[in-house]
Write an enzyme that holds these catalytic residues in place. Structure first.
Site, PDB file in Angstrom:
ATOM      1  N   LYS A   7     -11.121  -4.691  -5.044  1.00 16.19           N
ATOM      2  CA  LYS A   7     -12.147  -3.682  -5.283  1.00 16.19           C
ATOM      3  C   LYS A   7     -11.542  -2.332  -5.606  1.00 16.19           C
ATOM      4  CE  LYS A   7     -13.404  -3.726  -0.306  1.00 16.19           C
ATOM      5  NZ  LYS A   7     -12.412  -3.732   0.547  1.00 16.19           N
ATOM      6  N   LYS A  17       0.825  -1.215   0.000  1.00 16.04           N
ATOM      7  CA  LYS A  17       0.000   0.000   0.000  1.00 16.04           C
ATOM      8  C   LYS A  17       0.854   1.258   0.000  1.00 16.04           C
ATOM      9  CE  LYS A  17      -4.449  -1.512   1.721  1.00 16.04           C
ATOM     10  NZ  LYS A  17      -5.440  -1.431   2.800  1.00 16.04           N
ATOM     11  N   LYS A  69      -4.333 -10.508  -7.159  1.00 13.13           N
ATOM     12  CA  LYS A  69      -5.646 -10.834  -6.578  1.00 13.13           C
ATOM     13  C   LYS A  69      -6.737  -9.860  -7.049  1.00 13.13           C
ATOM     14  CE  LYS A  69      -6.206  -8.482  -2.172  1.00 13.13           C
ATOM     15  NZ  LYS A  69      -6.562  -8.518  -0.775  1.00 13.13           N
TER      16      LYS A  69
HETATM   17  P1  AMP Z   1     -10.636  -6.210   1.910  1.00 11.73           P
HETATM   18  O1  AMP Z   1     -11.210  -6.113   0.544  1.00 11.73           O
HETATM   19  O2  AMP Z   1      -9.159  -6.106   1.861  1.00 11.73           O
HETATM   20  O3  AMP Z   1     -11.299  -5.344   2.925  1.00 11.73           O
HETATM   21  O4  AMP Z   1     -10.904  -7.712   2.349  1.00 11.73           O
HETATM   22  C1  AMP Z   1     -12.079  -8.170   2.975  1.00 11.73           C
HETATM   23  C2  AMP Z   1     -12.057  -9.683   3.064  1.00 11.73           C
HETATM   24  O5  AMP Z   1     -12.121 -10.268   1.758  1.00 11.73           O
HETATM   25  C3  AMP Z   1     -10.782 -10.256   3.693  1.00 11.73           C
HETATM   26  O6  AMP Z   1     -11.135 -11.382   4.468  1.00 11.73           O
HETATM   27  C4  AMP Z   1      -9.957 -10.678   2.517  1.00 11.73           C
HETATM   28  O7  AMP Z   1      -9.082 -11.731   2.841  1.00 11.73           O
HETATM   29  C5  AMP Z   1     -11.015 -11.130   1.533  1.00 11.73           C
HETATM   30  N1  AMP Z   1     -10.570 -10.949   0.154  1.00 11.73           N
HETATM   31  C6  AMP Z   1     -10.245  -9.764  -0.424  1.00 11.73           C
HETATM   32  N2  AMP Z   1      -9.895  -9.949  -1.719  1.00 11.73           N
HETATM   33  C7  AMP Z   1      -9.991 -11.281  -1.948  1.00 11.73           C
HETATM   34  C8  AMP Z   1      -9.763 -12.113  -3.106  1.00 11.73           C
HETATM   35  N3  AMP Z   1      -9.377 -11.613  -4.265  1.00 11.73           N
HETATM   36  N4  AMP Z   1      -9.970 -13.436  -2.979  1.00 11.73           N
HETATM   37  C9  AMP Z   1     -10.373 -13.958  -1.812  1.00 11.73           C
HETATM   38  N5  AMP Z   1     -10.615 -13.245  -0.704  1.00 11.73           N
HETATM   39  C10 AMP Z   1     -10.434 -11.919  -0.757  1.00 11.73           C
END
Ligand code: AMP
Ligand code: TRP
Length: 338
Positions: A205, A120, A202
Site C-alpha cells: 500500500k 524500512k 510484494k
Molecule cells: P501491512 O500492510 O504491512 O500492515 O500488512 C497487513 C497484513 O497484510 C499482514 O498480515 C501482511 O502479512 C498482509 N500483507 C501485506 N501485504 C501483502 C501482500 N502483498 N500479499 C499478501 N499479504 C500481504
C-alpha cells in the site's frame, strides 16, 4: 456447557494492520479475507495498529482518517464488531506498557536481524528512528497481552512472529508460565500477492506507483484498468511458474478469490491470450470487492454506530489486556498499585 464457558474455551486469534495507506488486494487476500473465515470459530481481536504506523512519518489528519477507514473496511469485509474485538491499538495503553517491559527482554542482535527493519531503514533513510527498530517488540506485546493462540498474517510477518515466540518463551522460562506461546497461521494461496508492475516485489500500500496495487476501495473501472496494465512476459502462454511471475501472480489472485485449484485454473484458461485472461481476473476481483465497497459506503454514513463500536471494543480489549499486564508487572517485581 453454557455459552459463556464455550466462549472461554475458544482459542484466541489476534491480528492487526497498520493504517499507513489504502489497504490493498494483497492485504485482503493475504490477511483480511482469511480473518473473516475464522471470526466465528475463535475469540478474535482485530486491531488497527496505529502506534506502529508512527514509525514512519505520517500526516496527522490523514492518519486519523485512514485509521477510521481501516476499521470500517474490517467490518465491510465481514468481520463482526459485536463478536470480534475490533479496536485501535492506541486506545489500550497496555500495549505500550507491555512493549516497554518486553524491550528489556529482547536483544539488540535479535532486532538487528529483522528484514523488515533493514528494508524500512533503507526506504526511510532520513528517519531511522528507535521505534522502527523496536517495532517487533510492540508487535509481540500486541499478541502476548491477549494470551493469543493463533496469529493469522501474511508470510512477510513470519520472522516477527518467531521473535514473539522467542520472547514469550524467554519470559516464561524466567518467571514461570505467563504468556501463551502463539502460532502463526499462514494462508496457502494469497500469502504473498505481488506488485502488478514489478511482480517480483510484494504488492504494497505504500508503493509510489498506484498502478502497482489494487486498493480495496478502487472503483471497478480502475480495477479493470490496473489489471489490464499488469506487467506480464513474452512467453504468451498461461502457465504457473517462476519464470512468468506476472502471470503466476494473476493466477494466485484468481485462485485465492475463487478457491479453484491452480491446476484446473491453468487448464481452463490455457488457450486464452493474456488480455482475455486479465479480463477474467478483473471480473472476479470486481465481483469480490463489490459487496465490500457497498457496505463500506453504508458504514461511512453511520457515524454514531462506528463511534459506539470504537468505544465498546476498546473497553473490552482493555479489560483483557489489563489482566496480563498486572500479572507481568507482579512477576518482574513492579510494586502493586495501592
Ligand atoms: P501491512 O500492510 O504491512 O500492515 O500488512 C497487513 C497484513 O497484510 C499482514 O498480515 C501482511 O502479512 C498482509 N500483507 C501485506 N501485504 C501483502 C501482500 N502483498 N500479499 C499478501 N499479504 C500481504
Ligand atoms: N507488523 C504487522 C504488519 O506489518 C502488523 C501488526 C502489528 C500485527 N501488530 C500485530 C500483525 C500483531 C499481527 C499481530 O503487517
Amino acid at each position: 456447557m453454557t455459552t459463556e464457558t464455550q466462549a472461554e474455551k475458544k482459542k484466541v486469534i489476534f491480528s492487526g494492520m497498520q493504517p499507513s495507506g489504502n489497504i490493498t488486494l494483497g492485504n485482503y487476500l493475504g490477511a483480511l479475507k482469511n480473518w473473516t473465515k475464522l471470526k466465528d470459530e475463535y475469540n478474535c481481536l482485530f486491531c488497527i495498529v496505529d502506534l506502529h504506523a508512527l514509525t514512519v512519518r505520517q500526516d496527522p489528519t490523514e492518519l486519523r482518517k485512514r485509521s477510521r477507514q481501516l476499521l470500517m473496511q474490517y467490518i465491510a469485509a465481514g468481520l463482526d464488531p459485536e463478536k470480534n474485538i475490533i479496536y485501535y491499538q492506541s486506545h489500550v495503553s497496555a500495549h505500550a506498557e507491555l512493549a516497554w517491559i518486553l524491550n528489556c527482554y529482547t536483544y539488540m542482535g535479535e532486532l538487528n536481524r529483522m528484514t523488515q527493519f533493514k528494508e524500512k531503514s533503507q526506504r526511510h533513510s532520513e528517519n531511522i528512528n528507535a521505534g522502527l527498530f523496536t517495532y517487533p517488540v510492540l508487535m509481540a506485546a500486541d499478541i502476548l497481552l491477549y494470551q493469543t493462540d493463533l496469529v493469522p498474517v501474511g508470510n512477510d510477518q513470519s520472522q516477527h512472529l518467531e521473535l514473539t515466540r522467542d520472547v514469550a518463551n524467554r519470559f516464561n522460562n524466567l518467571y514461570g508460565q505467563t504468556f501463551t506461546v502463539p502460532e502463526g497461521y499462514f494462508p496457502k494461496v494469497g500469502a504473498r500477492i505481488m506488485s502488478l508492475q514489478e511482480p517480483t516485489k510484494k504488492m504494497s500500500k505504500s508503493d509510489e506507483n498506484p498502478n502497482a496495487y489494487i486498493a480495496l476501495l478502487d472503483p471497478p473501472d480502475v480495477i479493470v484498468r490496473k489489471l489490464k496494465r499488469a506487467v506480464t512476459d513474452s512467453e504468451g502462454k498461461i502457465a504457473y511458474n517462476d519464470n512468468q511471475p506476472g502471470i503466476k501472480n494473476l493466477i494466485n489472485i484468481y485462485c485465492s478469490i475463487t478457491e479453484e485449484s491452480i491446476e484446473s485454473t491453468v487448464e481452463r484458461f490455457s488457450g486464452l491470450g493474456y488480455g482475455d485472461f486479465k479480463m477474467k481476473v478483473a471480473e472476479v476481483v470486481v465481483e469480490e470487492l463489490r459487496p465490500l465497497q457497498e457496505k463500506f459506503r453504508e458504514l461511512e454514513k453511520d457515524k454514531k454506530y462506528i463511534d459506539s463500536i470504537i468505544k465498546n471494543n476498546a473497553e473490552k480489549a482493555s479489560y483483557i489486556a489489563a489482566k496480563t499486564l498486572r500479572k507481568v508487572k507482579r512477576k518482574v517485581g513492579l510494586p502493586n498499585t495501592i
